[in-house]
Design an enzyme around this catalytic site. Structure first.
Site, PDB file in Angstrom:
ATOM      1  N   GLU A 142     -21.670 -36.912 -45.694  1.00  0.00           N
ATOM      2  CA  GLU A 142     -22.285 -35.601 -45.508  1.00  0.00           C
ATOM      3  C   GLU A 142     -22.923 -35.129 -46.806  1.00  0.00           C
ATOM      4  OE1 GLU A 142     -20.865 -32.428 -42.524  1.00  0.00           O
ATOM      5  OE2 GLU A 142     -20.153 -31.666 -44.457  1.00  0.00           O
ATOM      6  N   LYS A 153     -26.613 -29.153 -33.313  1.00  0.00           N
ATOM      7  CA  LYS A 153     -25.985 -27.888 -32.904  1.00  0.00           C
ATOM      8  C   LYS A 153     -26.944 -27.045 -32.069  1.00  0.00           C
ATOM      9  CE  LYS A 153     -22.914 -27.126 -36.896  1.00  0.00           C
ATOM     10  NZ  LYS A 153     -22.657 -26.181 -38.021  1.00  0.00           N
ATOM     11  N   HIS A 173      -5.097 -56.912 -40.103  1.00  0.00           N
ATOM     12  CA  HIS A 173      -4.958 -57.472 -38.760  1.00  0.00           C
ATOM     13  C   HIS A 173      -6.032 -56.933 -37.819  1.00  0.00           C
ATOM     14  CE1 HIS A 173      -1.052 -59.320 -39.737  1.00  0.00           C
ATOM     15  NE2 HIS A 173      -0.935 -58.282 -40.549  1.00  0.00           N
TER      16      HIS A 173
END
Length: 540
Positions: A350, A503, A381
């Protein structure tokens, strides 16, 4: 300023061409690795941390050129401007003074406001921890629910989890961020309204996800017996917009202030960290601040050649802008640091995921790498196969805590052994001749599958013990690394305009999901089709 116009850039390009095919295995060979050893030359300390850069694809000449790059790009000037409270966030006309939150110096900016707010936090935290602050039926608080998103969630959640071993056992801390109702619903299953305190954290107090969850939580309190007039015993707000907090219905006395000169992803040191202070207590919160202050001082005063945030930032640029690395991995070999990678995702991407330079021109070079990670040994793993044998270069930050914070001490040598062995294996690799010997004459066709190219770069950060102070230093190290890279790339790490467009369109789409009629020409055909399917499923 463009990056490739700096005087040092051609020298760095030429140096890259010179060493790009060199193998770390050869640099560590006994014939080449004489005293002072490579590890001795490339291990540096600061702020209570140690960083071993020796398994990176660089030489003394590389570091000298990268430090010259930092100087020519104005890293020191950008650093000093930030600490002085200058407007280093020009697109929003703001300072970036998260360092002032932990400065503890009378001449630092805004110290009166910072001290007053922290004292208010401490009084409140002590009251909750001691049982003096009770719920509406007189029961002490046993659950704290922090509702926020982004910087209002990731930092506090990461720290509370990391410092669980020094947190009070009397209060459980829960974090709710996602607007998906499942996030809040799962927390509601585990809490009692008579014993729960909600901390609503939003800089504007208008954030969609946060306010949706806050309203639902408030409704849940009332539906489960809490009189509306008693909600003040159960709700506090943290915001830079106190009027909006009061408008929501939180008592003015229960409002804690943050400021617009602190960015969300840098805000855990402020009242945004109230959940941290309740969990670990004001004294340990002060230790967290002290650790960050240690790293601030190191960043301000250490020579660039031995400055941990500077070196970390420059090494990242070396791989991003010369080797073309698309991502980098953070692998803390500490379950306590489980949420550090997700916290760093926001901090790094960001901040530096930008294409526009400070002067408004567009960059013609890569900026932020994709940041990702998982604690060891779990990651071994899952994705370490790709790191060892895949064709993609992924630089790695290993983080090792040398002493355990838990009573199961016999586990710890195994954990550390895995961390150190992975860095060694990634560096050394295994040649085809070595693989043939392992495969043997019976299965020569297996040899290519047993080879490891090696030469995979790693940095190992060492922490003696995970304490509030060392955690504070570790977080500040990455904060300052971000600033170093932003200065070199000539971008603004303190805004986040990239989150805005989604947004805006989200509000339009939300209205269309519940509208009586939707104009299909309002959106592209894909989005219109998605809305139509969702409306059908929702019964609209």
């Amino acid at each position: 300023m463009t990056l490739n116009s700096l005087p040092v850039w051609p020298a760095l390009q030429a140096h890259y061409e010179e060493i790009r095919d060199a193998h770390l295995r050869d640099w560590f060979a006994p014939a080449n690795d004489r005293a002072p050893t490579r590890a001795e030359r490339f291990t540096f300390e600061g702020g209570g941390l140690a960083a071993d850069f020796s398994k990176n694809r660089l030489t003394d000449a590389t570091l000298a050129l990268l430090v010259r790059l930092a100087r020519e790009a104005g890293v020191e000037a950008r650093r000093d401007a930030m600490f002085a409270g200058e407007t280093v966030n020009p697109t929003e006309g703001r300072a970036a003074l998260h360092t002032a939150l932990r400065a503890n110096a009378p001449d630092a900016p805004f110290q009166a406001q910072v001290a007053a707010e922290r004292a208010k936090m401490a009084r409140f935290a002590d009251a909750v921890r001691s049982g003096a602050w009770t719920g509406y039926t007189g029961k002490r608080i046993r659950h704290v629910v922090n509702i926020g998103i982004g910087g209002s969630d990731l930092g506090p959640k990461m720290v509370v989890h990391a410092l669980h071993h020094v947190a009070t056992p009397d209060i459980a801390t829960h974090f709710v961020s996602n607007v998906d109702g499942a996030d809040l619903a799962r927390v509601l299953e585990r809490i009692d309204p008579e014993e729960t305190l909600a901390i609503i954290v939003s800089k504007t107090f208008t954030t969609l996800e946060t306010m949706t969850n806050a309203r639902s939580l408030r409704d849940w309190f009332v539906a489960n017996g809490c009189p509306e007039g008693a909600l003040a015993k159960h709700f506090v707000g943290v915001s830079a917009n106190p009027a909006e907090v009061v408008k929501f219905g939180i008592a003015e006395a229960n409002v804690f202030e943050m400021w617009d000169w602190v960015g969300g992803r840098y805000s855990l040191w402020s009242a945004v960290g109230l959940s941290i202070m309740i969990a670990i207590g004001p004294e340990r919160f002060d230790e967290l601040l002290a650790g960050a202050r240690d790293m601030d001082e190191h960043f301000r005063t250490a020579p660039l050649e031995r400055n941990l945030p500077v070196l970390q930032g420059l090494v990242g640029i070396w791989y991003r802008n010369f080797f073309g690395a698309q991502s980098y991995l953070v692998a803390p070999y500490s379950e306590a640091l489980h949420y550090l990678p997700s916290y760093l995702q926001q901090l790094e991407m960001e901040s530096n995921g930008k294409s526009a330079r400070i002067d408004g021109a567009f960059v013609d070079y890569p900026t932020s790498a994709v940041t990702w990670g998982e604690p060891g040994t779990n990651g071994q793993h899952a994705f370490f196969q790709m790191l060892h044998q895949g064709p993609t270069l992924v630089p790695i930050d290993f983080i090792a805590v040398l002493t355990p914070e838990h009573p199961l001490a016999s586990h710890h040598p195994k954990l550390l052994a895995n961390c150190f062995a992975q860095s060694e294996a990634l560096m050394l690799g295994r040649t085809l001749d070595e693989a043939r010997k392992i495969a043997g004459p019976a299965k020569p066709e297996l040899a290519p599958h047993l080879t490891f190219p090696g030469n995979r770069p790693t940095t190992t950060l060492l922490v003696d013990a995970l304490t509030p102070r060392t955690l504070g230093a570790l977080i500040a190290l990455y904060e300052h690394k971000v600033l170093v890279q932003a200065a070199v790339w000539n971008i603004n790490p303190f805004d986040q305009w990239g989150v805005e467009l989604g947004k805006i369109l989200g509000k339009v789409v939300e209205a269309d999901l519940t509208a009586a009629q939707v104009d299909p020409a309002k959106h592209d055909s894909s989005t219109s089709a998605l809305i139509a399917r969702a409306r059908k499923a929702l019964g609209e």
